[in-house]
Design a protein around this motif. Structure first.
Motif, PDB file in Angstrom:
ATOM      1  N   ASP A   1       0.809  -1.225   0.000  1.00 54.02           N
ATOM      2  CA  ASP A   1       0.000   0.000   0.000  1.00 54.02           C
ATOM      3  C   ASP A   1       0.839   1.271   0.000  1.00 54.02           C
ATOM      4  OD1 ASP A   1      -2.421  -1.448   0.076  1.00 54.02           O
ATOM      5  OD2 ASP A   1      -2.204  -1.724   2.239  1.00 54.02           O
ATOM      6  N   GLY A   2       2.144   1.127  -0.186  1.00 52.29           N
ATOM      7  CA  GLY A   2       3.021   2.288  -0.194  1.00 52.29           C
ATOM      8  C   GLY A   2       4.131   2.149   0.825  1.00 52.29           C
ATOM      9  N   LEU A   3       5.296   2.610   0.449  1.00 53.76           N
ATOM     10  CA  LEU A   3       6.500   2.373   1.241  1.00 53.76           C
ATOM     11  C   LEU A   3       6.992   3.669   1.870  1.00 53.76           C
ATOM     12  CD1 LEU A   3       9.546   0.342  -0.069  1.00 53.76           C
ATOM     13  CD2 LEU A   3       9.875   2.648   0.814  1.00 53.76           C
ATOM     14  N   LEU A   4       7.392   3.586   3.124  1.00 51.29           N
ATOM     15  CA  LEU A   4       8.059   4.691   3.809  1.00 51.29           C
ATOM     16  C   LEU A   4       9.174   4.104   4.660  1.00 51.29           C
ATOM     17  CD1 LEU A   4       8.283   7.713   4.621  1.00 51.29           C
ATOM     18  CD2 LEU A   4       6.709   7.203   6.506  1.00 51.29           C
ATOM     19  N   ALA A   5      10.361   4.645   4.495  1.00 54.72           N
ATOM     20  CA  ALA A   5      11.506   4.149   5.259  1.00 54.72           C
ATOM     21  C   ALA A   5      12.384   5.312   5.691  1.00 54.72           C
ATOM     22  CB  ALA A   5      12.322   3.154   4.430  1.00 54.72           C
ATOM     23  N   ILE A   6      13.163   5.069   6.725  1.00 53.63           N
ATOM     24  CA  ILE A   6      14.125   6.042   7.222  1.00 53.63           C
ATOM     25  C   ILE A   6      15.530   5.530   6.900  1.00 53.63           C
ATOM     26  CG2 ILE A   6      14.112   4.981   9.516  1.00 53.63           C
ATOM     27  CD1 ILE A   6      14.601   7.667  10.740  1.00 53.63           C
ATOM     28  N   LEU A   7      16.390   6.406   6.412  1.00 54.28           N
ATOM     29  CA  LEU A   7      17.763   6.056   6.056  1.00 54.28           C
ATOM     30  C   LEU A   7      18.718   6.945   6.835  1.00 54.28           C
ATOM     31  CD1 LEU A   7      19.954   4.737   4.164  1.00 54.28           C
ATOM     32  CD2 LEU A   7      19.525   6.648   2.595  1.00 54.28           C
ATOM     33  N   HIS A   8      19.766   6.350   7.379  1.00 57.59           N
ATOM     34  CA  HIS A   8      20.841   7.130   8.002  1.00 57.59           C
ATOM     35  C   HIS A   8      21.878   7.418   6.909  1.00 57.59           C
ATOM     36  CE1 HIS A   8      23.807   7.676  11.611  1.00 57.59           C
ATOM     37  NE2 HIS A   8      24.004   8.563  10.659  1.00 57.59           N
ATOM     38  N   LYS A   9      21.739   8.580   6.287  1.00 57.31           N
ATOM     39  CA  LYS A   9      22.585   8.942   5.154  1.00 57.31           C
ATOM     40  C   LYS A   9      24.001   9.300   5.613  1.00 57.31           C
ATOM     41  CE  LYS A   9      23.262  12.626   1.770  1.00 57.31           C
ATOM     42  NZ  LYS A   9      24.586  12.940   2.315  1.00 57.31           N
TER      43      LYS A   9
ATOM     44  N   ASN B   1       6.669   1.234  -8.884  1.00 58.32           N
ATOM     45  CA  ASN B   1       5.905   2.252  -9.614  1.00 58.32           C
ATOM     46  C   ASN B   1       4.664   2.605  -8.798  1.00 58.32           C
ATOM     47  OD1 ASN B   1       4.886   3.978 -11.537  1.00 58.32           O
ATOM     48  ND2 ASN B   1       4.058   2.357 -12.832  1.00 58.32           N
ATOM     49  N   PRO B   2       4.622   3.809  -8.211  1.00 56.38           N
ATOM     50  CA  PRO B   2       5.541   4.948  -8.360  1.00 56.38           C
ATOM     51  C   PRO B   2       6.936   4.641  -7.806  1.00 56.38           C
ATOM     52  CG  PRO B   2       3.435   5.629  -7.389  1.00 56.38           C
ATOM     53  CD  PRO B   2       3.469   4.140  -7.358  1.00 56.38           C
ATOM     54  N   VAL B   3       7.916   5.378  -8.298  1.00 53.42           N
ATOM     55  CA  VAL B   3       9.301   5.148  -7.919  1.00 53.42           C
ATOM     56  C   VAL B   3       9.556   5.641  -6.497  1.00 53.42           C
ATOM     57  CG1 VAL B   3      10.147   7.378  -8.775  1.00 53.42           C
ATOM     58  CG2 VAL B   3      11.686   5.404  -8.708  1.00 53.42           C
ATOM     59  N   VAL B   4      10.433   4.952  -5.795  1.00 54.08           N
ATOM     60  CA  VAL B   4      10.846   5.375  -4.457  1.00 54.08           C
ATOM     61  C   VAL B   4      11.786   6.571  -4.594  1.00 54.08           C
ATOM     62  CG1 VAL B   4      12.152   4.714  -2.398  1.00 54.08           C
ATOM     63  CG2 VAL B   4      10.577   3.087  -3.461  1.00 54.08           C
ATOM     64  N   THR B   5      11.510   7.623  -3.841  1.00 59.26           N
ATOM     65  CA  THR B   5      12.317   8.835  -3.923  1.00 59.26           C
ATOM     66  C   THR B   5      12.562   9.391  -2.531  1.00 59.26           C
ATOM     67  OG1 THR B   5      12.460  11.029  -4.970  1.00 59.26           O
ATOM     68  CG2 THR B   5      10.320  10.371  -4.117  1.00 59.26           C
ATOM     69  N   SER B   6      13.543  10.272  -2.396  1.00 58.12           N
ATOM     70  CA  SER B   6      13.804  10.889  -1.097  1.00 58.12           C
ATOM     71  C   SER B   6      12.748  11.954  -0.814  1.00 58.12           C
ATOM     72  CB  SER B   6      15.207  11.500  -1.058  1.00 58.12           C
ATOM     73  OG  SER B   6      15.341  12.537  -2.009  1.00 58.12           O
TER      74      SER B   6
ATOM     75  N   LEU C   1      14.141  10.519   4.842  1.00 59.73           N
ATOM     76  CA  LEU C   1      12.994   9.661   4.562  1.00 59.73           C
ATOM     77  C   LEU C   1      12.955   9.333   3.073  1.00 59.73           C
ATOM     78  CD1 LEU C   1      10.165  11.433   6.630  1.00 59.73           C
ATOM     79  CD2 LEU C   1      11.528   9.441   7.303  1.00 59.73           C
ATOM     80  N   VAL C   2      12.559   8.113   2.737  1.00 60.25           N
ATOM     81  CA  VAL C   2      12.347   7.717   1.345  1.00 60.25           C
ATOM     82  C   VAL C   2      10.969   7.075   1.236  1.00 60.25           C
ATOM     83  CG1 VAL C   2      14.778   7.447   0.734  1.00 60.25           C
ATOM     84  CG2 VAL C   2      13.566   5.529   1.742  1.00 60.25           C
ATOM     85  N   SER C   3      10.267   7.349   0.148  1.00 61.35           N
ATOM     86  CA  SER C   3       8.896   6.865   0.014  1.00 61.35           C
ATOM     87  C   SER C   3       8.476   6.825  -1.448  1.00 61.35           C
ATOM     88  CB  SER C   3       7.946   7.788   0.800  1.00 61.35           C
ATOM     89  OG  SER C   3       6.607   7.344   0.700  1.00 61.35           O
ATOM     90  N   ASP C   4       7.416   6.051  -1.721  1.00 59.40           N
ATOM     91  CA  ASP C   4       6.789   6.067  -3.044  1.00 59.40           C
ATOM     92  C   ASP C   4       5.333   6.527  -2.931  1.00 59.40           C
ATOM     93  OD1 ASP C   4       5.632   3.880  -1.821  1.00 59.40           O
ATOM     94  OD2 ASP C   4       6.091   2.452  -3.412  1.00 59.40           O
ATOM     95  N   ILE C   5       4.988   7.133  -1.787  1.00 59.41           N
ATOM     96  CA  ILE C   5       3.630   7.626  -1.551  1.00 59.41           C
ATOM     97  C   ILE C   5       3.597   9.110  -1.901  1.00 59.41           C
ATOM     98  CG2 ILE C   5       1.764   7.864   0.115  1.00 59.41           C
ATOM     99  CD1 ILE C   5       3.189   5.666   1.780  1.00 59.41           C
ATOM    100  N   GLY C   6       3.052   9.434  -3.064  1.00 56.31           N
ATOM    101  CA  GLY C   6       3.100  10.793  -3.572  1.00 56.31           C
ATOM    102  C   GLY C   6       2.496  11.818  -2.627  1.00 56.31           C
ATOM    103  N   SER C   7       1.352  11.507  -2.031  1.00 57.60           N
ATOM    104  CA  SER C   7       0.692  12.456  -1.140  1.00 57.60           C
ATOM    105  C   SER C   7       1.539  12.731   0.095  1.00 57.60           C
ATOM    106  CB  SER C   7      -0.685  11.924  -0.723  1.00 57.60           C
ATOM    107  OG  SER C   7      -0.566  10.670  -0.058  1.00 57.60           O
TER     108      SER C   7
END
Length: 229
Positions: free
Chosen positions: A58-66, A94-99, A112-118
């Motif tokens: 249903d959509g991805l959200l993740a935290i990255l330690h850059k 699709n949608p693509v995962v982006t920062s 944060l990285v996600s593919d949830i446009g809203s």
């Protein structure tokens, strides 16, 4: 309900054509039963691939330690990028995962990285007022007067026509401070300190809105539960 091949393709597992091979090899199950057709309409919550539930259907959200030295771009022409630190199939979703927003190459910390446009729009909109907290190391002893300078809400940056919104500064030690802002202007933290005669030597984001980096190791990521609405 979605077609299985479309679902697997959208989640980055394979192409729609390759989904046929997944099904033929018995890798996909619906409610524990091997699926026979790749064009079958299915409930994503009941699907497993190699006996594992689908990843964030249903959509991805993740935290990255850059780490320092990584750019927030999909381009391979700018050296190491954050997507090299994430699962290889995420860019195929699709949608693509982006920062969600960006950190420059010389800044480390929470991304944060996600593919949830809203969600991406909500957290990056100029009207969002999302608090972001940075640990800042500078080149010379800090002046306590900076607290008021940043808090007043009338600090002008070079080439800007509007003052920065009020920001909260905590002096941790002679050379270290913690700054919380609600904007995301270009190199804002570095420029705020530079406007008062300090050079930022190190910059590290500890918090973004409700999310904190905590003890997540550098270069590692973890999945989050998206806050909807």
């Amino acid at each position: 309900m979605r077609r299985l091949d479309q679902l697997l393709s959208a989640l980055g597992y394979c192409s729609r054509k390759e989904a046929m091979a997944f099904v033929k090899d018995g890798r996909v199950k619906l409610g524990g039963v091997v699926v026979k057709r790749s064009d079958q309409r299915v409930d994503a919550a009941q699907i497993t691939v190699d006996d594992l539930p689908l990843e964030a259907p249903d959509g991805l959200l993740a935290i990255l330690h850059k780490p320092v030295g990584y750019s927030c771009t999909h381009s391979v022409d700018e050296g190491p990028n954050i997507y090299e630190l994430l699962p290889a199939h995420w860019p195929d979703r699709n949608p693509v995962v982006t920062s969600v927003g960006r950190l420059d190459k010389d800044t480390s910390g929470l991304l944060l990285v996600s593919d949830i446009g809203s969600l991406v729009h909500r957290y990056t909109s100029p009207k969002s007022d999302i608090e972001k907290t940075y640990l800042v190391e500078v080149d010379k002893a800090l002046d306590p007067a900076l607290k008021e300078v940043f808090a007043k809400g009338d600090l002008m940056l070079r080439s800007e026509d509007k003052p920065c919104l009020p920001a909260r500064l905590e002096i941790v030690s002679d050379l270290t401070a913690r700054l919380t802002i609600t904007e995301g202007r270009y190199h804002q933290v570095r420029r705020m300190f530079a406007s008062q005669g300090w050079h930022v030597e190190k910059l590290h984001r500890e918090r973004f809105g409700p999310y904190e980096l905590g003890d997540l190791p550098e270069g590692e990521w973890r999945m989050l539960e998206p806050m909807r609405g």
